[in-house]
Design an enzyme around this catalytic site. Structure first.
Site, PDB file in Angstrom:
ATOM      1  N   LYS A  79     -15.429   5.845 -41.562  1.00 15.88           N
ATOM      2  CA  LYS A  79     -15.769   4.517 -41.050  1.00 15.88           C
ATOM      3  C   LYS A  79     -17.208   4.533 -40.591  1.00 15.88           C
ATOM      4  CE  LYS A  79     -13.687   0.501 -40.355  1.00 15.88           C
ATOM      5  NZ  LYS A  79     -12.581  -0.092 -41.119  1.00 15.88           N
TER       6      LYS A  79
HETATM    7  P1  NAD Z   1     -14.036 -10.732 -40.235  1.00 16.71           P
HETATM    8  O1  NAD Z   1     -15.248 -10.441 -39.479  1.00 16.71           O
HETATM    9  O2  NAD Z   1     -14.142 -11.340 -41.594  1.00 16.71           O
HETATM   10  O3  NAD Z   1     -13.050 -11.660 -39.371  1.00 16.71           O
HETATM   11  C1  NAD Z   1     -12.682 -11.367 -38.073  1.00 16.71           C
HETATM   12  C2  NAD Z   1     -12.053 -12.633 -37.494  1.00 16.71           C
HETATM   13  O4  NAD Z   1     -11.523 -12.360 -36.200  1.00 16.71           O
HETATM   14  C3  NAD Z   1     -13.036 -13.783 -37.313  1.00 16.71           C
HETATM   15  O5  NAD Z   1     -12.384 -14.993 -37.618  1.00 16.71           O
HETATM   16  C4  NAD Z   1     -13.339 -13.719 -35.820  1.00 16.71           C
HETATM   17  O6  NAD Z   1     -13.778 -14.973 -35.304  1.00 16.71           O
HETATM   18  C5  NAD Z   1     -11.987 -13.339 -35.297  1.00 16.71           C
HETATM   19  N1  NAD Z   1     -11.962 -12.798 -33.939  1.00 16.71           N
HETATM   20  C6  NAD Z   1     -12.778 -11.881 -33.365  1.00 16.71           C
HETATM   21  N2  NAD Z   1     -12.406 -11.654 -32.106  1.00 16.71           N
HETATM   22  C7  NAD Z   1     -11.317 -12.431 -31.880  1.00 16.71           C
HETATM   23  C8  NAD Z   1     -10.463 -12.629 -30.792  1.00 16.71           C
HETATM   24  N3  NAD Z   1     -10.659 -11.977 -29.642  1.00 16.71           N
HETATM   25  N4  NAD Z   1      -9.431 -13.504 -30.909  1.00 16.71           N
HETATM   26  C9  NAD Z   1      -9.227 -14.161 -32.064  1.00 16.71           C
HETATM   27  N5  NAD Z   1      -9.993 -14.004 -33.141  1.00 16.71           N
HETATM   28  C10 NAD Z   1     -11.029 -13.162 -33.041  1.00 16.71           C
HETATM   29  O7  NAD Z   1     -13.228  -9.341 -40.326  1.00 16.71           O
HETATM   30  P2  NAD Z   1     -12.049  -8.965 -41.314  1.00 16.71           P
HETATM   31  O8  NAD Z   1     -12.619  -8.204 -42.459  1.00 16.71           O
HETATM   32  O9  NAD Z   1     -11.170 -10.149 -41.563  1.00 16.71           O
HETATM   33  O10 NAD Z   1     -11.267  -7.884 -40.443  1.00 16.71           O
HETATM   34  C11 NAD Z   1     -10.286  -8.252 -39.478  1.00 16.71           C
HETATM   35  C12 NAD Z   1      -9.467  -7.022 -39.149  1.00 16.71           C
HETATM   36  O11 NAD Z   1      -8.852  -6.538 -40.348  1.00 16.71           O
HETATM   37  C13 NAD Z   1     -10.269  -5.839 -38.597  1.00 16.71           C
HETATM   38  O12 NAD Z   1      -9.434  -5.116 -37.700  1.00 16.71           O
HETATM   39  C14 NAD Z   1     -10.535  -5.002 -39.839  1.00 16.71           C
HETATM   40  O13 NAD Z   1     -10.788  -3.651 -39.516  1.00 16.71           O
HETATM   41  C15 NAD Z   1      -9.211  -5.177 -40.536  1.00 16.71           C
HETATM   42  N6  NAD Z   1      -9.233  -4.887 -41.971  1.00 16.71           N
HETATM   43  C16 NAD Z   1     -10.099  -5.518 -42.802  1.00 16.71           C
HETATM   44  C17 NAD Z   1     -10.062  -5.237 -44.156  1.00 16.71           C
HETATM   45  C18 NAD Z   1     -10.925  -5.975 -45.147  1.00 16.71           C
HETATM   46  O14 NAD Z   1     -10.734  -5.774 -46.361  1.00 16.71           O
HETATM   47  N7  NAD Z   1     -11.831  -6.831 -44.729  1.00 16.71           N
HETATM   48  C19 NAD Z   1      -9.165  -4.278 -44.654  1.00 16.71           C
HETATM   49  C20 NAD Z   1      -8.288  -3.661 -43.784  1.00 16.71           C
HETATM   50  C21 NAD Z   1      -8.321  -3.977 -42.433  1.00 16.71           C
END
Ligand code: NAD
Length: 438
Positions: free
Chosen positions: A128
């Site tokens: 990461k």
């Molecule tokens: P992103 O930045 O695209 O979206 C994050 C979202 O969460 C945004 O809408 C943001 O406004 C919201 N957010 C942040 N803090 C918040 C809170 N306190 N309450 C409510 N909403 C809140 O990120 P993402 O890629 O969608 O990732 C989200 C999660 O999924 C992370 O934990 C990431 O590690 C995990 N993840 C992502 C992927 C991927 O392919 N992008 C894969 C596996 C896991």
């Protein structure tokens, strides 16, 4: 036994990094990840030496990332890349841009990637990266400069056969294109396989942008099916409306699920009869937030976690379901779209209350599965059709879910422990078969 090869930390001035578990941040994600590993190690009966091997990052790099702002000022940001384990193949894991990123968060997320890649049987280790920066406060050209400098700082330890990056919170396709370009220009030729989740035109894969969300929905469907329930019969709330949450809400709505509430960092909204998700997506594309969406009522962000819904999908940040908030959850299923959204205490509370938790390393593995497909395609310079990708993704998710759920039933353990046992055992077997050098 100590498997760490730390690079000396360089002092990075003028950056306030919250201490793990301090009032400045959520419950320390590293403590949660370590507690999860300890639980799997206990079930597997491994000795302390092997436990330490599995718990300790193989390689870490701390870098200072100087940025020249558009107005000429220079500021420094902290950057990290952690390769938690590389016994089964190159490190694999996202790059996060967020103001609270610190080395312990990156360590925790790298460890989760190790088990995730192993539980869905990909030939990868776990890694990461992160930069302590709030991307909302920076222009695209500033973000490009930060990305290129960070990439060149960590260049010695990344590469298609060493460590492959992907988007995470605060980064996206464009970030990956900049990483790929910086790496390629420095090597003198184009190397698309150094990152995944890049734009299609520079070697990205069909289906990658929505893969994590599709996987979340596949695993939700599988969990419901065990209780004889279909997606069309349930209601859901989704926390986070970014790359994972927004598409998960869309796919759920397309499958007939009543998506009654969603949130982002600016607030939460609720419509008891179900949100019009396509209209909400247009609203977010226009305004940048779910708040203010007509046809829904504003609710408190934390209220969303305790709504009377069947399925709760945390898809934002880690540590949101702790002892207190988990006690308020009314959903029967929690499907972890986010990495590490449930603390160790939160997990215990959910288990005691009979709530089924589909753990992150299984539920959100769709993203890394299609990242693997993207890497394979880039290495072969041969592109698959979207149908091939979707079918292979569904097949792998179904296989992994079946294995995890079968072990959970057979051993009378939670889905999280079962997923960890499968992942940790595969990594430990690789360690033991390879032996210890010298
Ligand atoms: P992103 O930045 O695209 O979206 C994050 C979202 O969460 C945004 O809408 C943001 O406004 C919201 N957010 C942040 N803090 C918040 C809170 N306190 N309450 C409510 N909403 C809140 O990120 P993402 O890629 O969608 O990732 C989200 C999660 O999924 C992370 O934990 C990431 O590690 C995990 N993840 C992502 C992927 C991927 O392919 N992008 C894969 C596996 C896991």
């Amino acid at each position: 036994m100590n498997a760490t090869e730390p690079t000396p930390a360089r002092p990075i001035p003028a950056i306030a990094v919250p201490a793990p578990g301090s009032a400045a941040g959520p419950a320390a994600p590293l403590a949660t990840a370590q507690a999860q590993l300890a639980s799997a190690v206990r079930i597997l009966g491994y000795d302390e030496g092997l436990h330490q091997m599995l718990a300790t990052p193989r390689r870490e790099m701390n870098v200072a990332v100087p940025l020249r702002r558009d107005d000429g000022r220079v500021e420094l940001h902290a950057g990290y890349r952690v390769q938690h384990n590389i016994s089964r193949g190159p490190g694999k894991g996202g790059l996060r841009y967020a103001p609270g990123v610190d080395i312990d968060e990156v360590r925790a997320l790298a460890m989760l990637m190790t088990w995730k890649c192993a539980v869905v049987d990909l030939p990868y280790g776990g890694a990461k990266g992160g930069v302590t920066i709030d991307p909302r406060n920076y222009s695209p050209s500033e973000l490009e400069r930060v990305t290129r400098r960070y990439t060149s700082e960590i260049m010695p330890i990344i590469g298609p056969e060493r460590d492959i990056m992907a988007p995470d919170v605060g980064t996206g396709e464009q970030t990956m294109a900049w990483v790929m370009d910086t790496f390629s220009v420095n090597r003198g030729y184009t190397i698309p396989a150094v990152v995944t989740g890049k734009p299609l035109t520079v070697g990205g894969s069909l289906g990658r942008a929505t893969a994590t969300s599709r996987g979340v929905v596949h695993s939700t469907r599988a969990a419901l099916a065990e209780a004889g329930v279909s997606l069309a019969e349930v209601s859901a709330a989704v926390q986070g409306f970014g790359k994972v949450g927004s598409h998960a809400a869309r796919f759920l709505a397309e499958a007939g699920t009543r998506v009654v509430a969603v949130s982002d960092q600016y607030g939460a909204i609720r419509a008891a009869d179900g949100l019009d998700v396509p209209a909400l997506l247009e609203h977010v594309a226009r305004t940048g937030t779910v708040t203010g969406f007509a046809g829904a009522d504003p609710i408190d962000n934390e209220t969303l976690l305790g709504l009377d819904v069947d399925v709760l999908i945390p898809a934002a940040v880690e540590g949101v379901l702790d002892e207190r908030t988990a006690g308020a959850v009314k959903a029967r299923w929690v499907v972890e779209g986010a990495n590490g959204p449930t603390t160790d205490e939160g997990d215990r509370v959910l288990a005691e209350r009979g709530i089924v938790v589909v753990p992150d390393i299984l539920a959100n593995a769709g993203g890394v599965i299609v990242s693997y497909f993207e890497w394979v395609q880039a290495n072969q310079a041969y592109w698959w059709t979207e149908t091939e990708i979707e079918e292979r993704l569904e097949h792998r998710m179904a296989e992994a879910y079946r294995a995890v759920s079968g072990l959970a039933r057979a051993e009378g353990i939670t889905l999280r422990d079962a997923a960890l046992v499968i992942g940790v055992r595969r990594v430990a077997e690789a360690h033991l078969l390879r032996g210890l050098y010298p």
